[in-house]
Design a protein around this motif. Structure first.
Motif, PDB file in Angstrom:
ATOM      1  N   VAL A   6       0.831  -1.192   0.000  1.00 60.09           N
ATOM      2  CA  VAL A   6       0.000   0.000   0.000  1.00 60.09           C
ATOM      3  C   VAL A   6       0.875   1.255   0.000  1.00 60.09           C
ATOM      4  O   VAL A   6       1.790   1.391   0.820  1.00 60.09           O
ATOM      5  CB  VAL A   6      -0.927   0.033   1.232  1.00 60.09           C
ATOM      6  N   ALA A   7       0.573   2.165  -0.921  1.00 62.68           N
ATOM      7  CA  ALA A   7       1.202   3.485  -0.958  1.00 62.68           C
ATOM      8  C   ALA A   7       0.147   4.521  -0.586  1.00 62.68           C
ATOM      9  O   ALA A   7      -1.036   4.349  -0.879  1.00 62.68           O
ATOM     10  CB  ALA A   7       1.764   3.781  -2.344  1.00 62.68           C
ATOM     11  N   ILE A   8       0.578   5.604   0.056  1.00 61.01           N
ATOM     12  CA  ILE A   8      -0.339   6.661   0.462  1.00 61.01           C
ATOM     13  C   ILE A   8       0.154   7.982  -0.113  1.00 61.01           C
ATOM     14  O   ILE A   8       1.297   8.394   0.144  1.00 61.01           O
ATOM     15  CB  ILE A   8      -0.440   6.752   1.997  1.00 61.01           C
ATOM     16  N   ILE A  14      -5.999  12.636   7.126  1.00 57.86           N
ATOM     17  CA  ILE A  14      -6.414  11.269   6.833  1.00 57.86           C
ATOM     18  C   ILE A  14      -5.214  10.385   6.508  1.00 57.86           C
ATOM     19  O   ILE A  14      -5.109   9.252   6.988  1.00 57.86           O
ATOM     20  CB  ILE A  14      -7.428  11.237   5.671  1.00 57.86           C
ATOM     21  N   GLY A  15      -4.299  10.882   5.709  1.00 53.47           N
ATOM     22  CA  GLY A  15      -3.173  10.074   5.261  1.00 53.47           C
ATOM     23  C   GLY A  15      -2.337   9.498   6.388  1.00 53.47           C
ATOM     24  O   GLY A  15      -1.957   8.320   6.358  1.00 53.47           O
ATOM     25  N   LYS A  16      -2.050  10.302   7.396  1.00 53.34           N
ATOM     26  CA  LYS A  16      -1.223   9.794   8.493  1.00 53.34           C
ATOM     27  C   LYS A  16      -1.953   8.731   9.296  1.00 53.34           C
ATOM     28  O   LYS A  16      -1.338   7.789   9.816  1.00 53.34           O
ATOM     29  CB  LYS A  16      -0.771  10.942   9.395  1.00 53.34           C
ATOM     30  N   ASP A  86      -5.293   7.655  -2.040  1.00 50.25           N
ATOM     31  CA  ASP A  86      -5.065   9.074  -2.318  1.00 50.25           C
ATOM     32  C   ASP A  86      -5.725   9.916  -1.230  1.00 50.25           C
ATOM     33  O   ASP A  86      -6.948   9.927  -1.089  1.00 50.25           O
ATOM     34  CB  ASP A  86      -5.627   9.447  -3.686  1.00 50.25           C
ATOM     35  N   CYS A  87      -4.904  10.596  -0.460  1.00 49.83           N
ATOM     36  CA  CYS A  87      -5.371  11.460   0.629  1.00 49.83           C
ATOM     37  C   CYS A  87      -4.946  12.897   0.381  1.00 49.83           C
ATOM     38  O   CYS A  87      -4.716  13.671   1.328  1.00 49.83           O
ATOM     39  CB  CYS A  87      -4.832  10.967   1.968  1.00 49.83           C
ATOM     40  N   THR A  88      -4.807  13.257  -0.867  1.00 42.70           N
ATOM     41  CA  THR A  88      -4.436  14.621  -1.224  1.00 42.70           C
ATOM     42  C   THR A  88      -5.635  15.549  -1.037  1.00 42.70           C
ATOM     43  O   THR A  88      -6.768  15.088  -0.894  1.00 42.70           O
ATOM     44  CB  THR A  88      -3.947  14.679  -2.685  1.00 42.70           C
TER      45      THR A  88
END
Length: 352
Positions: A6-8, A14-16, A86-88
């Motif tokens: 998994v890549a973030i 949200i991402g962290k 994707d948490c951009t």
């Protein structure tokens, strides 16, 4: 056990939290996180053992100047991954999807994006099966997630006819409250229904739900109040049993001193939860009222964390490493520490 890689993309609110959750799963491996910032937000990642990648070449230069040594740029991270979350920021992800599709990497987006971006919106208890093997999905917003959890519980118990809810939304995320916000006022949203009701129907088209939203001068979380017309007359005990049977709903009570949003936030810190997170819908048991076929209740939505379990389940569904929704949800809830009652000594883990 083979682990899905998994890549973030995006290491913000949200991402962290997704990164923390992925690291807690024995069937997932975190490749790394990418971002464009070079401040404290991304500098914490290496301290937590999270590999950092630069989302752009310019970001890589800024990171190095700030003393951060990126492991590479975005495409190098994606090349190692099976799934990207994707948490951009809102609207940025739509442009990113073209890259993910070109690299043939499965992708998960957040509720700030439109349903049309992926053609599929996701809440684990509602439509896990339809996400199996898909190339992409969208985990709906925090408020929409809570709607589908609670109304889904009533629907599962064959109690739901239609629902009308009012959302009192927080003004900003806590970390950016100094940048903007609302003081000493309440701002109604410009349209009725607000977007959450129609958004819930992208997951469950059968819901008869209308929402009205206002934005208030606080940043701790959201508050929902609901009127529901039940499919038949029911007792209060029947309704409570329906909520107890559903995943990711936990009861709070005013007589325990949990009478406001801030007290529940404080409880999460007292329980020692990482980042003080509350992944469950916190539903006030002693406020819930039933009058014949009329149901009234209210609950709290901790916007920073409620979608994290859904995101973990979405990774399993898209990758196909778990085809059963209940097994995925039980594993996610167990590893993160979700409960059905915050103050029950016998309920420190959810039902498996």
């Amino acid at each position: 056990m083979n682990s899905v890689k998994v890549a973030i993309n995006g290491y913000g609110v949200i991402g962290k939290r997704v990164a923390d959750a992925v690291k807690a799963q024995d069937d997932m491996a975190l490749v790394g996180v990418a971002d464009v910032v070079d401040d404290y937000r991304i500098k914490t990642a290496p301290l937590l053992g999270v590999p950092v990648f630069a989302a752009t070449a310019e970001a890589a230069d800024r990171m190095r100047a700030a003393g951060i040594a990126p492991a590479g740029e975005l495409e190098a991270m994606l090349a190692q991954a099976d799934v990207v979350v994707d948490c951009t920021p809102k609207k940025v992800a739509a442009g990113n999807k073209q890259l993910y599709d070109a690299l043939r990497i499965k992708s998960i987006f957040q509720g700030g994006e439109s349903h049309t971006l992926t053609g599929h919106s996701f809440v684990a208890q509602a439509n896990y099966a339809t996400a199996l093997g898909r190339d992409s999905t969208r985990v709906v917003s925090c408020n929409t997630t809570s709607i589908l959890r609670t109304l889904g519980a009533l629907k599962q118990a064959q109690l739901l006819k239609r629902a009308r809810g009012t959302l009192i939304r927080r003004a900003s995320d806590p970390w950016e409250a100094h940048q903007d916000g609302i003081m000493n006022t309440v701002v109604p949203e410009k349209s009725i229904p607000s977007h959450q009701g129609p958004d819930a129907r992208t997951v469950d088209p059968d819901l008869d739900v209308v929402t009205i939203a206002v934005k208030a001068a606080h940043n701790s979380s959201h508050l929902h109040t609901w009127w529901v017309e039940l499919a038949r007359e029911a007792t209060r005990e029947e309704v409570l049993a329906a909520f107890r049977a559903a995943p990711r709903i936990a009861f709070v009570r005013t007589h325990d001193g949990l009478s406001a949003l801030n007290s529940t936030v404080e409880l999460m810190a007292d329980l020692g939860r990482r980042r003080g997170d509350m992944w469950e819908v916190a539903l006030w048991e002693d406020v819930l009222t039933v009058d014949g076929n009329q149901l009234y209740y209210c609950y709290q939505v901790f916007n920073q964390a409620i979608v994290i379990p859904e995101t973990i389940d979405a990774i399993r569904a898209l990758s196909g490493i778990e085809t059963d929704a209940e097994r995925s949800m039980a594993k996610t809830d167990r590893t993160l520490g979700l409960v059905r009652d915050f103050l029950s000594a016998t309920d420190r883990e959810p039902d498996a």
